[in-house]
Write an enzyme that holds these catalytic residues in place. Structure first.
Site, mmCIF file in Angstrom:
data_model
loop_
_atom_site.group_PDB
_atom_site.id
_atom_site.type_symbol
_atom_site.label_atom_id
_atom_site.label_comp_id
_atom_site.label_asym_id
_atom_site.label_seq_id
_atom_site.Cartn_x
_atom_site.Cartn_y
_atom_site.Cartn_z
ATOM 1 N N CYS A 134 -0.942 3.749 -6.354
ATOM 2 C CA CYS A 134 -1.993 2.550 -5.251
ATOM 3 C C CYS A 134 -2.008 1.645 -6.058
ATOM 4 C CB CYS A 134 -3.319 3.581 -5.428
ATOM 5 S SG CYS A 134 -4.278 2.896 -4.632
ATOM 6 N N CYS A 171 0.419 -1.127 0.163
ATOM 7 C CA CYS A 171 0.569 -0.016 -0.048
ATOM 8 C C CYS A 171 0.549 1.203 0.268
ATOM 9 C CB CYS A 171 -0.815 -0.128 1.069
ATOM 10 S SG CYS A 171 -1.555 1.689 1.547
HETATM 11 N N1 DGL Z 1 -4.266 0.479 -2.395
HETATM 12 C C1 DGL Z 1 -3.562 1.438 -1.267
HETATM 13 C C2 DGL Z 1 -2.463 1.764 -1.764
HETATM 14 O O1 DGL Z 1 -1.292 2.202 -2.355
HETATM 15 C C3 DGL Z 1 -4.836 2.235 -0.424
HETATM 16 C C4 DGL Z 1 -5.903 2.624 -0.951
HETATM 17 C C5 DGL Z 1 -7.015 3.103 0.110
HETATM 18 O O2 DGL Z 1 -7.289 2.194 1.052
HETATM 19 O O3 DGL Z 1 -6.994 4.179 0.325
HETATM 20 O O4 DGL Z 1 -2.948 3.436 -1.474
#
Ligand code: DGL
Length: 244
Positions: free
Chosen positions: A172, A69
């Protein structure tokens, strides 16, 4: 075991690649859906969640953890690293790579609000011509509806954000899941999901994690049935999910 966590299904993009590269290892994946979305939280909140998730995975036997993430990685960085004995690998927007490879093109990093704000705070000066913006509505659309997302829904969110840009970095992990759909909607743009470098980094620690021969473990802090359907659609096989 190799531990991986994200706020939801986004990190499964990296799980898939990691499993392919290290098929003899056992993985444990945590979807912290109860705290979704991470991209709208403060750095302090994300540090607390990151700490909690790493501890949980470590207690369950993970010998290395991939923070799959961007929002959690940019919020935690060195601070969290110092607190744990096991190696931690993170994922960050590939701003430098884009800056170096596509310096003659208009490039944009599409991230969450958290990633974009934290990144600008820390690194704005270094790669000034690569823009970084948040698109939180996109994360929720993917988490709720993947794989049933219409092109019109994506265009509504993205058309005015990426208009005129030539290279779009997916900053993301949720966005990695829709890379192919994006490429078909916007065929004139280059989309980059920086996965190879992360998997290479994770592989360096793979010797620490033995393969137990057991099936991979999938955990969610949220809705079990909903996660299971999406998980199976993404990884293409049946698996057990546990609520934690
Ligand atoms: N998948 C995550 C990222 O790469 C988080 C997305 C979220 O929960 O806002 O930032």
């Amino acid at each position: 075991m190799i531990g991986i966590f994200d706020s939801g299904i986004g990190g499964l993009s990296l799980y898939k690649k990691a499993k392919k590269a290290m098929s003899d290892k056992t993985f444990i994946y945590l979807a912290d859906q109860d705290s979704f979305p991470y991209g709208e939280k403060s750095e302090k909140e994300l540090r607390a969640l990151t700490r909690k998730n790493i501890k949980l995975l470590e207690n369950l036997g993970a010998k290395v953890v991939l923070i799959a993430c961007n929002s959690a990685t940019v919020s935690s960085r060195d601070r969290i690293r110092r607190e744990f004995d096991i190696p931690l690998v993170g994922v960050e927007p590939a701003v430098k790579v884009v800056h170096d490879l596509y310096s003659n093109k208009k490039a944009l990093v599409l991230a969450t609000d958290r990633t974009s704000r934290s990144h600008l705070k820390n690194k704005a000066a270094s790669y000034g011509n690569v823009k970084i913006i948040g698109a939180n509505g996109l994360v929720s659309l993917i988490e709720e509806k993947f794989p049933n997302i219409q092109a019109s829904e994506l265009k509504n969110i993205l058309d005015n954000k990426i208009d005129g840009e030539e290279v779009i970095v997916l900053g993301c992990t949720h966005y990695h899941l829709i890379q192919k759909i994006l490429e078909s909607i916007y065929p004139d743009k280059i989309f980059i999901a920086p996965e190879e470098a992360v998997i290479k980094q994770l592989s360096k620690f793979s010797d620490l994690a033995t393969g137990s021969g057991a099936d991979d473990i999938f955990l969610t802090t949220g809705d079990l049935a909903g996660f299971q359907v999406k998980l199976e659609a993404i990884i293409g096989r049946k698996c057990d999910v546990r609520k934690i």
